[in-house]
Design a protein around this motif. Structure first.
Motif, mmCIF file in Angstrom:
data_model
loop_
_atom_site.group_PDB
_atom_site.id
_atom_site.type_symbol
_atom_site.label_atom_id
_atom_site.label_comp_id
_atom_site.label_asym_id
_atom_site.label_seq_id
_atom_site.Cartn_x
_atom_site.Cartn_y
_atom_site.Cartn_z
ATOM 1 N N ALA A 123 0.796 -1.217 0.105
ATOM 2 C CA ALA A 123 -0.105 0.200 0.010
ATOM 3 C C ALA A 123 0.807 1.228 -0.099
ATOM 4 O O ALA A 123 0.547 2.026 -0.562
ATOM 5 N N ASN A 124 1.777 1.205 0.741
ATOM 6 C CA ASN A 124 2.796 2.317 0.818
ATOM 7 C C ASN A 124 3.400 2.743 -0.640
ATOM 8 O O ASN A 124 3.555 3.718 -0.882
ATOM 9 N N ARG A 125 3.849 1.491 -1.204
ATOM 10 C CA ARG A 125 4.431 1.941 -2.716
ATOM 11 C C ARG A 125 3.029 2.262 -3.714
ATOM 12 O O ARG A 125 3.611 3.364 -4.248
ATOM 13 N N MET A 126 1.904 1.830 -3.358
ATOM 14 C CA MET A 126 0.849 2.434 -4.332
ATOM 15 C C MET A 126 0.615 3.726 -3.780
ATOM 16 O O MET A 126 0.333 4.518 -4.893
ATOM 17 N N VAL A 127 0.729 4.186 -2.710
ATOM 18 C CA VAL A 127 0.320 5.578 -2.354
ATOM 19 C C VAL A 127 1.417 6.505 -3.176
ATOM 20 O O VAL A 127 1.189 7.715 -3.618
ATOM 21 N N GLU A 128 2.634 5.850 -2.957
ATOM 22 C CA GLU A 128 3.936 6.891 -3.619
ATOM 23 C C GLU A 128 3.770 6.724 -5.186
ATOM 24 O O GLU A 128 3.950 7.848 -5.777
ATOM 25 N N GLN A 129 3.283 5.797 -5.831
ATOM 26 C CA GLN A 129 3.125 5.862 -7.210
ATOM 27 C C GLN A 129 1.822 6.783 -7.720
ATOM 28 O O GLN A 129 1.925 7.356 -8.817
ATOM 29 N N GLY A 130 0.776 6.916 -6.790
ATOM 30 C CA GLY A 130 -0.188 7.770 -6.929
ATOM 31 C C GLY A 130 -1.239 7.270 -7.991
ATOM 32 O O GLY A 130 -1.940 8.353 -8.573
ATOM 33 N N GLN A 131 -1.391 6.091 -8.349
ATOM 34 C CA GLN A 131 -2.260 5.660 -9.211
ATOM 35 C C GLN A 131 -3.385 4.594 -8.760
ATOM 36 O O GLN A 131 -3.863 3.812 -9.747
ATOM 37 N N GLY A 132 -3.276 4.407 -7.700
ATOM 38 C CA GLY A 132 -4.068 3.416 -6.955
ATOM 39 C C GLY A 132 -3.818 2.068 -7.008
ATOM 40 O O GLY A 132 -2.713 1.855 -7.291
ATOM 41 N N GLY A 133 -4.720 1.050 -6.698
ATOM 42 C CA GLY A 133 -4.073 -0.335 -6.824
ATOM 43 C C GLY A 133 -5.134 -1.209 -6.434
ATOM 44 O O GLY A 133 -6.396 -0.709 -5.959
ATOM 45 N N ALA A 134 -4.682 -2.413 -6.174
ATOM 46 C CA ALA A 134 -5.849 -3.335 -5.733
ATOM 47 C C ALA A 134 -5.063 -4.239 -4.746
ATOM 48 O O ALA A 134 -3.857 -4.747 -4.900
ATOM 49 N N ILE A 135 -5.616 -4.808 -3.662
ATOM 50 C CA ILE A 135 -5.102 -5.891 -2.850
ATOM 51 C C ILE A 135 -6.129 -6.686 -2.591
ATOM 52 O O ILE A 135 -7.469 -6.124 -2.237
ATOM 53 N N VAL A 136 -5.768 -8.027 -2.703
ATOM 54 C CA VAL A 136 -6.728 -9.054 -2.447
ATOM 55 C C VAL A 136 -6.057 -9.982 -1.565
ATOM 56 O O VAL A 136 -5.000 -10.457 -1.524
ATOM 57 N N ALA A 137 -6.908 -10.273 -0.429
ATOM 58 C CA ALA A 137 -6.025 -11.314 0.798
ATOM 59 C C ALA A 137 -6.973 -12.590 0.521
ATOM 60 O O ALA A 137 -8.129 -12.703 0.470
ATOM 61 N N VAL A 138 -6.247 -13.468 0.727
ATOM 62 C CA VAL A 138 -6.732 -14.861 0.739
ATOM 63 C C VAL A 138 -7.259 -15.228 2.216
ATOM 64 O O VAL A 138 -6.226 -15.798 2.950
#
Length: 254
Positions: free
Chosen positions: A127-142
């Protein structure tokens, strides 16, 4: 066009079972894929080869998710190799079946560190990396159907999977402002190494199969479609959700 065209997807615990199936399925859907693994270099190499056979880039990065530093090294290594992080699939988990009353402290604590602490730190790092990138993202936990029901020999395991489910709900709130979606999948009984010994008893397996309305136990590949959907832009307004993938077992009361 594949549902994950142009995306970089990270999967933990990806040398076997659900993680392996999802990593290869993501490549088929157009993603470049970084996998995390604890041991088994040969198995890791075979997953990377399967990813590359789909015309995508793949990289395997070793590390124990129970160690907080592994989360940072996995994300950093994936970015170094593949350029960015768009999706994290937090999959790594263990379930050494054991009775409750004499549960060894080390068994309980190792299960907690791998399944819950490991998921927490991986989600946080990605999430920290996605925030730095500034373009959102998706996290899926099993997570697991075990987040919703109990198991006599899983008193150490079910709390971790309930925790993973709850983590995705809270992370969805914390990360929504950054356009990072957080969802969980809750598999039922899937035929993987984690339950191979438990289901080696023909009577136990027959009973479990009978409990499933669709008439069979799950295969790792049964998780590929649901996870790919949640990782893709088709699910752009889906966050904080939990998707049961159990053949109907949870709703079968009879």
């Amino acid at each position: 066009m594949g549902l994950l065209d142009g995306k970089v997807l990270l999967v933990t615990g990806a040398t076997a079972g659900i993680g392996r199936a999802v990593a290869i399925g993501a490549a088929k859907a157009g993603a470049d894929v970084a996998i995390n693994y604890l041991d088994g270099e040969g198995a890791a190499a075979s997953v990377v080869a399967a990813i590359e056979a789909e015309g995508r880039r793949g990289v395997a990065i070793q590390g124990d998710v129970a160690d907080r530093a592994t989360a940072t090294s996995f994300v950093d290594g994936a970015v170094a190799a593949l350029g960015r992080v768009d999706v994290l699939v937090s999959n790594a988990g263990i379930c050494p079946f054991h009775a409750f009353l004499d549960m060894p402290a080390e068994t309980f604590e190792r299960t907690m560190r791998v399944n819950l602490h490991g998921a927490y730190y991986m989600v946080q790092a990605a999430a920290n990396r996605m925030v730095e990138q500034g373009q959102g993202g998706a996290i899926v936990a099993v997570s697991s159907i075990s987040a919703l029901v109990g198991g006599e020999f899983q008193t150490h395991y079910t709390p971790t999977k309930a925790g993973v489910h709850s983590l995705m709900q809270s992370a969805a709130i914390a990360l929504g402002r950054y356009n990072i979606r957080c969802n969980s999948v809750l598999p039922g009984t899937i035929l993987t190494d984690i339950n191979k010994q438990d289901l080696s008893d023909p009577e136990k397996r027959a009973y479990m199969e009978k409990r499933v309305p669709l008439g069979r136990l799950g295969q790792p590949e049964d998780l590929v479609g649901p996870i790919t959907f949640l990782a893709s832009d088709m699910a752009r307004y889906v966050t904080g959700a939990a998707l049961l993938v159990d053949g109907g077992a949870y709703v079968n009361l009879q």
